[in-house]
Structures are given as structure tokens and as C-alpha cells.
Design a protein around this motif. Sequence first.
Motif, PDB file in Angstrom:
ATOM      1  N   THR A  16       0.888  -1.341  -0.023  1.00 16.68           N
ATOM      2  CA  THR A  16       0.052  -0.066  -0.077  1.00 16.68           C
ATOM      3  C   THR A  16       0.746   1.380   0.092  1.00 16.68           C
ATOM      4  OG1 THR A  16      -1.789  -1.174   1.074  1.00 16.68           O
ATOM      5  CG2 THR A  16      -1.848   1.232   1.193  1.00 16.68           C
ATOM      6  N   THR A  17       1.915   1.154   0.856  1.00 19.69           N
ATOM      7  CA  THR A  17       2.903   2.500   0.968  1.00 19.69           C
ATOM      8  C   THR A  17       3.611   2.644  -0.482  1.00 19.69           C
ATOM      9  OG1 THR A  17       3.444   2.113   3.302  1.00 19.69           O
ATOM     10  CG2 THR A  17       5.057   3.278   1.959  1.00 19.69           C
ATOM     11  N   GLN A  18       4.040   1.592  -1.142  1.00 13.62           N
ATOM     12  CA  GLN A  18       4.344   1.614  -2.634  1.00 13.62           C
ATOM     13  C   GLN A  18       3.459   2.241  -3.509  1.00 13.62           C
ATOM     14  OE1 GLN A  18       5.996  -2.057  -4.193  1.00 13.62           O
ATOM     15  NE2 GLN A  18       7.694  -0.929  -5.079  1.00 13.62           N
ATOM     16  N   ALA A  19       2.306   1.521  -3.451  1.00 21.61           N
ATOM     17  CA  ALA A  19       1.258   1.974  -4.543  1.00 21.61           C
ATOM     18  C   ALA A  19       0.796   3.318  -4.226  1.00 21.61           C
ATOM     19  CB  ALA A  19       0.105   0.921  -4.486  1.00 21.61           C
ATOM     20  N   CYS A  20       0.573   3.739  -3.093  1.00 25.98           N
ATOM     21  CA  CYS A  20       0.344   5.177  -2.925  1.00 25.98           C
ATOM     22  C   CYS A  20       1.064   6.075  -3.269  1.00 25.98           C
ATOM     23  CB  CYS A  20      -0.331   5.332  -1.525  1.00 25.98           C
ATOM     24  SG  CYS A  20      -1.886   4.376  -1.046  1.00 25.98           S
ATOM     25  N   LYS A  28      12.812  -0.893  -1.155  1.00 26.68           N
ATOM     26  CA  LYS A  28      11.912  -0.546   0.273  1.00 26.68           C
ATOM     27  C   LYS A  28      10.738   0.391  -0.338  1.00 26.68           C
ATOM     28  CE  LYS A  28      15.844  -0.454   3.820  1.00 26.68           C
ATOM     29  NZ  LYS A  28      16.335  -1.702   2.855  1.00 26.68           N
ATOM     30  N   PRO A  29       9.613   0.018   0.103  1.00 27.78           N
ATOM     31  CA  PRO A  29       8.622   0.545  -0.553  1.00 27.78           C
ATOM     32  C   PRO A  29       8.686   2.342  -0.472  1.00 27.78           C
ATOM     33  CG  PRO A  29       7.684  -1.155   0.807  1.00 27.78           C
ATOM     34  CD  PRO A  29       9.212  -1.016   1.084  1.00 27.78           C
ATOM     35  N   ALA A  30       8.955   2.869   0.709  1.00 27.01           N
ATOM     36  CA  ALA A  30       8.983   4.247   0.940  1.00 27.01           C
ATOM     37  C   ALA A  30      10.128   4.843   0.019  1.00 27.01           C
ATOM     38  CB  ALA A  30       9.488   4.552   2.486  1.00 27.01           C
ATOM     39  N   ASP A  31      11.286   4.196  -0.429  1.00 21.71           N
ATOM     40  CA  ASP A  31      12.270   4.671  -1.309  1.00 21.71           C
ATOM     41  C   ASP A  31      11.947   4.551  -2.729  1.00 21.71           C
ATOM     42  OD1 ASP A  31      13.577   5.204   1.167  1.00 21.71           O
ATOM     43  OD2 ASP A  31      15.002   3.323   1.037  1.00 21.71           O
ATOM     44  N   HIS A  32      10.913   3.920  -3.194  1.00 19.25           N
ATOM     45  CA  HIS A  32      10.670   3.578  -4.332  1.00 19.25           C
ATOM     46  C   HIS A  32      10.845   4.667  -5.439  1.00 19.25           C
ATOM     47  CE1 HIS A  32       8.229   1.482  -7.842  1.00 19.25           C
ATOM     48  NE2 HIS A  32       9.413   0.920  -7.880  1.00 19.25           N
ATOM     49  N   VAL A  33       9.691   5.475  -5.287  1.00 22.28           N
ATOM     50  CA  VAL A  33       9.454   6.490  -6.216  1.00 22.28           C
ATOM     51  C   VAL A  33      10.548   7.567  -6.388  1.00 22.28           C
ATOM     52  CG1 VAL A  33       7.718   8.849  -6.590  1.00 22.28           C
ATOM     53  CG2 VAL A  33       6.883   6.441  -5.458  1.00 22.28           C
ATOM     54  N   ALA A  34      11.192   7.890  -5.237  1.00 20.47           N
ATOM     55  CA  ALA A  34      12.358   8.717  -5.466  1.00 20.47           C
ATOM     56  C   ALA A  34      13.490   8.006  -6.496  1.00 20.47           C
ATOM     57  CB  ALA A  34      12.999   9.089  -4.405  1.00 20.47           C
ATOM     58  N   ILE A  49      -6.953  -7.351  -7.051  1.00 19.87           N
ATOM     59  CA  ILE A  49      -6.448  -5.944  -7.255  1.00 19.87           C
ATOM     60  C   ILE A  49      -7.405  -5.192  -7.535  1.00 19.87           C
ATOM     61  CG2 ILE A  49      -5.241  -5.317  -9.430  1.00 19.87           C
ATOM     62  CD1 ILE A  49      -3.825  -7.881  -9.557  1.00 19.87           C
ATOM     63  N   ASP A  50      -8.749  -5.309  -7.925  1.00 20.31           N
ATOM     64  CA  ASP A  50      -9.619  -4.195  -8.276  1.00 20.31           C
ATOM     65  C   ASP A  50     -10.021  -3.512  -6.910  1.00 20.31           C
ATOM     66  OD1 ASP A  50     -10.044  -3.825 -10.954  1.00 20.31           O
ATOM     67  OD2 ASP A  50     -11.422  -5.663 -11.090  1.00 20.31           O
ATOM     68  N   LYS A  51     -10.312  -4.340  -5.882  1.00 20.77           N
ATOM     69  CA  LYS A  51     -10.556  -4.044  -4.632  1.00 20.77           C
ATOM     70  C   LYS A  51      -9.555  -2.926  -3.954  1.00 20.77           C
ATOM     71  CE  LYS A  51     -13.723  -7.491  -3.397  1.00 20.77           C
ATOM     72  NZ  LYS A  51     -13.387  -9.040  -2.760  1.00 20.77           N
ATOM     73  N   PHE A  52      -8.070  -3.530  -4.284  1.00 14.09           N
ATOM     74  CA  PHE A  52      -7.150  -2.778  -3.833  1.00 14.09           C
ATOM     75  C   PHE A  52      -7.102  -1.368  -4.624  1.00 14.09           C
ATOM     76  CE2 PHE A  52      -2.263  -2.353  -4.158  1.00 14.09           C
ATOM     77  CZ  PHE A  52      -1.978  -1.505  -2.974  1.00 14.09           C
ATOM     78  N   ALA A  53      -7.152  -1.278  -5.974  1.00 15.15           N
ATOM     79  CA  ALA A  53      -7.031  -0.160  -6.787  1.00 15.15           C
ATOM     80  C   ALA A  53      -8.258   0.848  -6.307  1.00 15.15           C
ATOM     81  CB  ALA A  53      -7.219  -0.305  -8.217  1.00 15.15           C
ATOM     82  N   ASP A  54      -9.431   0.452  -6.138  1.00 19.81           N
ATOM     83  CA  ASP A  54     -10.628   1.128  -5.812  1.00 19.81           C
ATOM     84  C   ASP A  54     -10.583   1.725  -4.219  1.00 19.81           C
ATOM     85  OD1 ASP A  54     -11.829   0.496  -8.120  1.00 19.81           O
ATOM     86  OD2 ASP A  54     -13.155  -0.911  -7.190  1.00 19.81           O
ATOM     87  N   LYS A  55      -9.999   1.003  -3.420  1.00 18.20           N
ATOM     88  CA  LYS A  55      -9.566   1.209  -2.067  1.00 18.20           C
ATOM     89  C   LYS A  55      -8.677   2.625  -2.041  1.00 18.20           C
ATOM     90  CE  LYS A  55      -8.621  -0.608   2.437  1.00 18.20           C
ATOM     91  NZ  LYS A  55      -8.109  -1.675   3.327  1.00 18.20           N
ATOM     92  N   TYR A  56      -7.775   2.653  -2.720  1.00 21.57           N
ATOM     93  CA  TYR A  56      -6.766   3.714  -2.576  1.00 21.57           C
ATOM     94  C   TYR A  56      -6.916   4.718  -3.927  1.00 21.57           C
ATOM     95  CZ  TYR A  56      -5.046   1.060   1.552  1.00 21.57           C
ATOM     96  OH  TYR A  56      -5.126   0.708   2.663  1.00 21.57           O
ATOM     97  N   GLY A  57      -7.707   4.609  -4.806  1.00 18.54           N
ATOM     98  CA  GLY A  57      -7.864   5.398  -5.873  1.00 18.54           C
ATOM     99  C   GLY A  57      -6.620   5.167  -6.976  1.00 18.54           C
ATOM    100  N   LEU A  58      -6.233   4.066  -6.885  1.00 17.20           N
ATOM    101  CA  LEU A  58      -5.012   3.908  -7.642  1.00 17.20           C
ATOM    102  C   LEU A  58      -5.424   3.911  -9.339  1.00 17.20           C
ATOM    103  CD1 LEU A  58      -3.529   0.964  -5.751  1.00 17.20           C
ATOM    104  CD2 LEU A  58      -2.819   3.448  -5.598  1.00 17.20           C
ATOM    105  N   GLU A  59      -4.907   4.826 -10.096  1.00 14.60           N
ATOM    106  CA  GLU A  59      -5.261   5.073 -11.438  1.00 14.60           C
ATOM    107  C   GLU A  59      -4.297   4.227 -12.636  1.00 14.60           C
ATOM    108  OE1 GLU A  59      -5.138   9.112 -12.149  1.00 14.60           O
ATOM    109  OE2 GLU A  59      -6.515   9.685 -10.374  1.00 14.60           O
TER     110      GLU A  59
END
Length: 157
Positions: free
Chosen positions: A49-53, A142-148, A80-90
Motif C-alpha cells: 500500500t505504501t509503495q502503490a500510494c 524499500k516501499p518508501a524509497d521506491h518513487v524517488a 487487485i480491483d478492490k485494492f485499486a478502488d480502496k486507494y484510488g489507484l489509477e
Amino acid sequence: MSNEPVSVGDKAPDFSLQASRGRTVSSAELSGRPYLLYFYPKADTPGCTTQACGIQEALPALGRLNLTVIGVSPDPVSKIDKFADKYGLEFPLASDPEHELADRYGTWVEKSMYGRTYFGMERSSFLIGADGHIKAIWRKVKPADHVALVEKAAAEL
């Protein structure tokens, strides 16, 4: 089944997978464009969830870099659909239940927890250039480092 991991410079393995919100994602449709494939163990768990958000928040910046993002897990599309909907993952979250694509990228690996060994998804990401070759690899990210890490590498494409 080959667990020989891919390397930077290799041609990215071809794929076509069912994904969230009734989509299909494929390497053919991404031809000529850079993209990120990130493999995550299980939808709606804390790290995933941290990584996806984090990716969702970075989509505008990644979009300016013309980067398409696709998450891949062994979960069924319904989960996966439930996960995407719960967190608004586009961005698309693809289902690889037989871990065929994960095997080709070397991310379906033996793990151990509490003395028990099992096979599961290694949290890893692969940046694919517009030429279809792997430009960067992050294993056990690490999920928190991924995006950077992704933003920096994508900006250099």
C-alpha cells in the motif's frame, strides 16, 4: 521456467496480462514508450500500500516524464480491483497468478519467514526504455524509497 534474472541492457520480456478496471496491459501496446514494471507481493498489505500510494502521488511527475507505470502481483484481478478502488489507484495493476512474467524477470523467488521456506514475489522494479531494453533494476526495493529512485532514473532516460 528460467529463474535467471534479467540484467540492465537486456531486451525486456514480452507480456500481456489482465489488469485492474477491466484493462489488459501488454508490452506490445507500450512499444516505443518508456515504462516501469514493478512487482509487489500482495495487494492491500502495508508495504504494498505504501509503495502503490507513493506511485499514485507521483503519477503527474512520472507522466511529465512520459513514463507509464504497471504494478504486477500474483493476486487475482478481483483482489487487485478492490485494492485499486480502496486507494484510488489509477495506474494499471496486473495479475500474474501463475507468476509467468515474474519468472521471466526473476522475481518469483524462494523466501523464508519464521523458519519456513516458500516461493513468493520479490519486491522489484524494472525501468524499460522506449527501445524496449531494461535501463534500471531495483531488487528488494524499500516501499518508501521506491518513487524517488524511479523518478531520478526516469528523468535520465
